[in-house]
Design an enzyme around this catalytic site. Structure first.
Site, PDB file in Angstrom:
ATOM      1  N   ASP A 121      39.106  69.735  31.836  1.00 46.81           N
ATOM      2  CA  ASP A 121      39.912  70.894  31.447  1.00 46.81           C
ATOM      3  C   ASP A 121      40.781  70.507  30.254  1.00 46.81           C
ATOM      4  OD1 ASP A 121      41.778  73.026  31.277  1.00 46.81           O
ATOM      5  OD2 ASP A 121      41.587  73.408  33.430  1.00 46.81           O
ATOM      6  N   ASP A 172      35.571  65.255  42.835  1.00 44.10           N
ATOM      7  CA  ASP A 172      36.015  66.595  42.462  1.00 44.10           C
ATOM      8  C   ASP A 172      36.971  67.100  43.532  1.00 44.10           C
ATOM      9  OD1 ASP A 172      34.615  68.592  40.163  1.00 44.10           O
ATOM     10  OD2 ASP A 172      35.919  69.566  41.641  1.00 44.10           O
ATOM     11  N   GLU A 206      32.808  59.133  38.262  1.00 37.14           N
ATOM     12  CA  GLU A 206      32.978  60.292  37.380  1.00 37.14           C
ATOM     13  C   GLU A 206      34.076  61.166  37.966  1.00 37.14           C
ATOM     14  OE1 GLU A 206      30.546  64.088  35.439  1.00 37.14           O
ATOM     15  OE2 GLU A 206      29.849  63.192  37.322  1.00 37.14           O
ATOM     16  N   LYS A 258      47.612  74.239  26.040  1.00 39.61           N
ATOM     17  CA  LYS A 258      49.025  74.469  25.745  1.00 39.61           C
ATOM     18  C   LYS A 258      49.808  73.159  25.816  1.00 39.61           C
ATOM     19  CE  LYS A 258      48.985  79.254  27.370  1.00 39.61           C
ATOM     20  NZ  LYS A 258      49.556  80.255  28.307  1.00 39.61           N
ATOM     21  N   THR A 312      25.608  67.101  31.654  1.00 38.82           N
ATOM     22  CA  THR A 312      26.265  67.833  32.724  1.00 38.82           C
ATOM     23  C   THR A 312      25.832  69.295  32.635  1.00 38.82           C
ATOM     24  OG1 THR A 312      28.212  68.619  31.517  1.00 38.82           O
ATOM     25  CG2 THR A 312      28.282  66.351  32.333  1.00 38.82           C
ATOM     26  N   GLU A 313      26.208  70.092  33.632  1.00 42.44           N
ATOM     27  CA  GLU A 313      25.894  71.517  33.587  1.00 42.44           C
ATOM     28  C   GLU A 313      26.544  72.181  32.378  1.00 42.44           C
ATOM     29  OE1 GLU A 313      25.593  70.106  37.782  1.00 42.44           O
ATOM     30  OE2 GLU A 313      27.194  70.014  36.283  1.00 42.44           O
ATOM     31  N   TYR A 314      27.797  71.843  32.130  1.00 42.90           N
ATOM     32  CA  TYR A 314      28.503  72.405  30.977  1.00 42.90           C
ATOM     33  C   TYR A 314      27.837  71.992  29.670  1.00 42.90           C
ATOM     34  CZ  TYR A 314      32.726  74.388  33.145  1.00 42.90           C
ATOM     35  OH  TYR A 314      33.613  75.175  33.844  1.00 42.90           O
ATOM     36  N   GLU A 315      27.464  70.744  29.590  1.00 42.15           N
ATOM     37  CA  GLU A 315      26.860  70.234  28.366  1.00 42.15           C
ATOM     38  C   GLU A 315      25.567  70.974  28.033  1.00 42.15           C
ATOM     39  OE1 GLU A 315      25.451  65.914  26.507  1.00 42.15           O
ATOM     40  OE2 GLU A 315      26.343  66.042  28.503  1.00 42.15           O
TER      41      GLU A 315
END
Length: 212
Positions: free
Chosen positions: A118, A69, A44, A122, A191-194
């Site tokens: 991320d 990470d 991952e 832009k 995930t934590e974000y999910e």
């Protein structure tokens, strides 16, 4: 995932060499020896605080997992989860996801996950998106023929971009979920974000893309 600098994080990683491989270039081509078995290896890229990689390891004990990470503090929290779980089939790397060929030999990885990367919205930052073609070149090198990328995000713009990028690269979109949590997909590990985004009612997108 950006988090506040954690005191003692670097020492925490150094003090757990069994789980945190601090010099992964040394074991390039020998990851099965690191795990002590011939089970498939899944990675991952952008593992955050480790909820996904730890959950997957517990759910699938016959697969080896490597969480990657670049942020010291973030990886230290992932290490906490790994230590709490005592999952023997997880390792962590503090490296840049753009340099994967420095740490893995050709075809050494069986499958990879990109979760809530991320979006770099832009246009001038397009080359930084983890589904940009130069990243796909790298992934293709370390994955087997017909290797797969499993990608999840809450960002519709990034998801649409990634579908196009995969397709333009010649990959097969095996399956696409436009609302993962409303589907019949089984075995999803969040995930934590999910978890955070889904609690707010945001749609989660997912795709399984395969190289040809």
């Amino acid at each position: 995932m950006r988090v506040r600098k954690r005191k003692g994080a670097e020492e925490h990683l150094k003090n757990n060499p069994h789980y945190v491989i601090l010099n992964p270039e040394v074991v390039k081509g020998h990851w099965h020896e690191v795990f002590g078995n011939d089970n498939p290896i899944h990675i991952e890229v952008g593992s955050g605080k480790g909820a996904f990689i730890t959950g997957m390891a517990l759910q699938n004990p016959d697969i080896n997992y490597i969480g990657i990470d670049i942020q010291v503090s973030v990886l230290s929290y992932a290490l906490d989860k790994v230590l709490d779980s005592q999952a023997p089939n997880v390792r962590l790397l503090l490296v840049d996801g753009s340099d994967l060929t420095n740490y893995f030999a050709d075809r050494e990885i069986d499958l990879m996950y990109l979760n809530f990367s991320d979006p770099w919205p832009k246009k001038r930052h397009e080359k930084r998106r983890l589904t940009y073609k130069t990243f796909l070149d790298t992934y293709r090198q370390i994955l087997p023929e017909q290797g797969e990328i499993h990608f999840k995000t809450d960002n519709r713009g990034l998801f649409e971009y990634s579908l196009a990028s995969f397709s333009q690269y010649g990959m097969i979109l095996k399956q696409v979920w436009l609302d993962l949590h409303a589907s019949d997909f089984e075995g999803n590990v969040m995930t934590e974000y999910e978890e955070k985004f889904s609690q707010k009612g945001q749609v989660i997108y997912r795709v399984e893309a395969q190289f040809q």
